[in-house]
Design an enzyme around this catalytic site. Structure first.
Site, PDB file in Angstrom:
ATOM      1  N   ASN A 154       0.798  -1.230   0.000  1.00 52.79           N
ATOM      2  CA  ASN A 154       0.000   0.000   0.000  1.00 52.79           C
ATOM      3  C   ASN A 154       0.833   1.284   0.000  1.00 52.79           C
ATOM      4  OD1 ASN A 154       0.842  -0.583   2.570  1.00 52.79           O
ATOM      5  ND2 ASN A 154      -1.076   0.002   3.556  1.00 52.79           N
ATOM      6  N   GLU A 251       4.905  -4.591  11.831  1.00 44.01           N
ATOM      7  CA  GLU A 251       3.831  -3.606  11.608  1.00 44.01           C
ATOM      8  C   GLU A 251       2.726  -4.331  10.861  1.00 44.01           C
ATOM      9  OE1 GLU A 251       3.587  -0.787  12.853  1.00 44.01           O
ATOM     10  OE2 GLU A 251       5.621  -0.267  13.444  1.00 44.01           O
ATOM     11  N   CYS A 285      -3.423   0.308   6.872  1.00 49.68           N
ATOM     12  CA  CYS A 285      -3.458  -0.614   8.009  1.00 49.68           C
ATOM     13  C   CYS A 285      -4.155  -0.040   9.231  1.00 49.68           C
ATOM     14  CB  CYS A 285      -2.039  -1.008   8.376  1.00 49.68           C
ATOM     15  SG  CYS A 285      -0.993   0.429   8.591  1.00 49.68           S
ATOM     16  N   GLU A 459       7.737   2.065  14.672  1.00 49.74           N
ATOM     17  CA  GLU A 459       8.455   2.784  13.631  1.00 49.74           C
ATOM     18  C   GLU A 459       8.354   4.269  13.942  1.00 49.74           C
ATOM     19  OE1 GLU A 459       6.844   0.867   9.850  1.00 49.74           O
ATOM     20  OE2 GLU A 459       8.928   0.183   9.874  1.00 49.74           O
TER      21      GLU A 459
END
Ligand code: NDP
Length: 485
Positions: A154, A251, A285, A459
């Protein structure tokens, strides 16, 4: 088409494009038309070997530079990405199908932010000094070694930079494997980093499907794995990394709640729900796909939402005014259409959308279901497409219990004018990334990541440094050393 989408070669290793046409061909499809726009080849064992050896060979010298020197290269790359934003955004649109109106402000720009931020931070990374009377301990902040980054489809440019920038700032080298659906953008990131002065072998890109990722993850010469992907892939990759005692960042996916209380500003709440469900055609997400709306304002909310969705400009993603594009692939479109059929079969009320659009490419109309209940499949599973589920609630206690009743914990949002309630709700969310009267902001300065099945590690921000470096303690005795015999 005048724009060239065929890369110079499939892989970028040791500072140069590398090809091995004996690898399985991967067709790159433009999601807005279904046309093939490039072909790359999956990495063969020989290519994987070359990448790992290059990354290993380059690591010690890269780590031996000062943080200022490493950071300067990252910051130069950030400037180059910004200067080339138009071309990078067009390529991102070809790779993913996301509209240029999004890619021109959210992809190369976000990647550049990460390079600039960690470029600036590289010189500040230090250990500490701990005085123990006369003796003392100092800690050295050391790199992990060779890091593998594995990306979802994505945000191919952004993910390549979000993983690469902190890894490189800390003195690691990286091998990045993009998703097989979007192989083009990470090659440009590698090219730019090397034009900016990155030594050969420090940032490498190899193409391939899951098995290439799996070979990298299980290789004993790899020290860390950072994956952006689904929860099932995360479980496999985490287990493989654990067997080798490697560091991980995971993630993963989500099914995040977005709660709209009765005192919320409805226009802002509708904006949040749109951003949290239809940006990137819902392929984000952290999307707030379970929209809990207080029963007293549900119909007003749905009215405004439907009206505003009619203003979406669906069409050619390269047209500047287009605000909604296709799904990334035919496969993803089919997954989303299957979920829409399940929602209808389970008795959810289809308020708008719900169908493939009659045009080339993989377009699914923005879809809203109301009267969704917690047990429905569309309220429990990550769809990863433009499908919003609206659920009713009456009390804060009830909605909080339901919001948290999921294995996921990536993100959560709340819309209310009551500040005390907003902070109480944010504190109560079982999620790593929360929003008050907003949704899906992801500045590089803020830690990003999930709890529960949605991930491990963070992150962005200074937090990512902890996941790309390790501390060595050095005890220094100043006097004589006594021993029992
Ligand atoms: P997948 O989990 O299918 O794939 C992610 C990456 O892992 C791909 O590059 C894939 O390769 C690779 N891979 C697959 N199997 C293995 C394996 N056994 N070992 C090593 N690598 C493997 O996710 P998608 O690409 O479909 O992306 C969508 C998912 O990503 C959603 O669940 C979404 O929520 C999540 N996501 C999470 C984000 C976050 O930051 N938390 C951000 C963006 C997305 P290939 O597909 O090429 O075969």
């Amino acid at each position: 088409m005048t724009y060239s989408t065929q890369p110079t070669a499939s892989h970028f290793i040791n500072g140069a494009y590398v090809e091995d046409t004996s690898g399985t061909p991967i067709d790159v499809i433009y999601p807005a038309t279904g046309d093939k726009i490039a072909t790359v080849h999956a990495a063969t064992p020989a290519i994987i070997e070359q990448a790992i050896e290059s990354a290993r060979a380059a690591q010690a010298e890269w780590a031996a530079l000062t943080g200022t020197e490493r950071g300067r290269i990252l910051r130069r790359a950030a400037d180059m990405m910004r200067a080339r934003n138009h071309d990078l955004s067009v390529l991102e649109t070809f790779d993913t199908g996301k509209p240029y109106s999004e890619t021109s402000v959210a992809d190369a720009t976000s990647g550049a932010d990460a390079l600039e931020y960690y470029g600036g931070m590289a010189a500040t990374l230090t250990g500490e000094h701990i005085q123990l009377g006369e003796d003392w301990v100092y800690t050295r902040r050391e790199p992990l070694g060779v890091c593998v980054g594995i990306g979802a489809w994505n945000y191919p440019t952004q993910i390549a930079c979000w993983k690469g920038a902190p890894a490189l700032a800390c003195g690691n080298t990286m091998i990045f494997k993009p998703s097989e659906s979007t192989p083009l953008c990470a090659l440009k990131v590698a090219e730019i980093l090397h034009e900016a002065g990155l030594p050969a072998g420090v940032y490498n890109v190899v193409q391939g499907l899951g098995e290439v990722g799996s070979s990298l993850v299980t290789d004993a010469r790899v020290d860390k794995v950072s994956l952006t992907g689904s929860v099932p892939t995360g479980r496999k990759v985490y287990a493989a990394a654990a067997a080798g005692m490697k560091h991980v960042t995971m993630e993963l996916g989500g099914k995040s709640p977005l709660i709209v209380f009765e005192d919320a500003d409805i226009e802002n709440a509708v904006s949040g729900a749109i951003l949290g469900n239809f940006y990137s055609s819902g392929q984000v997400c952290s999307n707030g796909t379970r929209v809990f709306v207080h029963a007293s304002i549900k119909e007003a909310f749905l009215d405004r939402l439907s009206t505003r969705l009619r203003a979406a400009v669906i069409g050619d993603p390269m047209e500047p005014e287009t605000s909604f594009g296709p799904m990334v692939s035919e496969r993803q479109m089919q997954i989303v259409l299957d979920y829409i059929a399940k929602g209808q079969a389970e008795g959810a009320r289809l308020v708008t959308g719900g169908a493939r659009l009659d045009r080339p490419g993989f377009f699914v109309s923005p879809t809203v279901f109301a009267d969704v209940t917690d047990d429905m499949v569309i309220a429990r599973e990550e769809i990863f497409g433009p499908v919003m589920a609206v659920l009713d609630f009456e009390t804060e206690a009830d909605v909080m219990a339901r919001a948290n009743a999921t294995e996921f914990g990536l993100a959560a949002g709340v819309f209310t004018r009551d500040l005390a309630r907003a902070h109480r709700v944010a504190a109560g969310f079982e999620a790593g990334t929360c929003f008050i009267n907003s949704y899906n902001d992801a500045p590089v300065e803020a830690p990003f990541g999930g709890v529960k099945a949605s991930g491990v590690g963070r992150e962005n921000a200074r937090a990512a440094i902890e996941h790309y470096s390790q501390l060595k303690s050095v005890y220094v005795r100043m006097g004589d050393l006594e021993a029992p015999f």
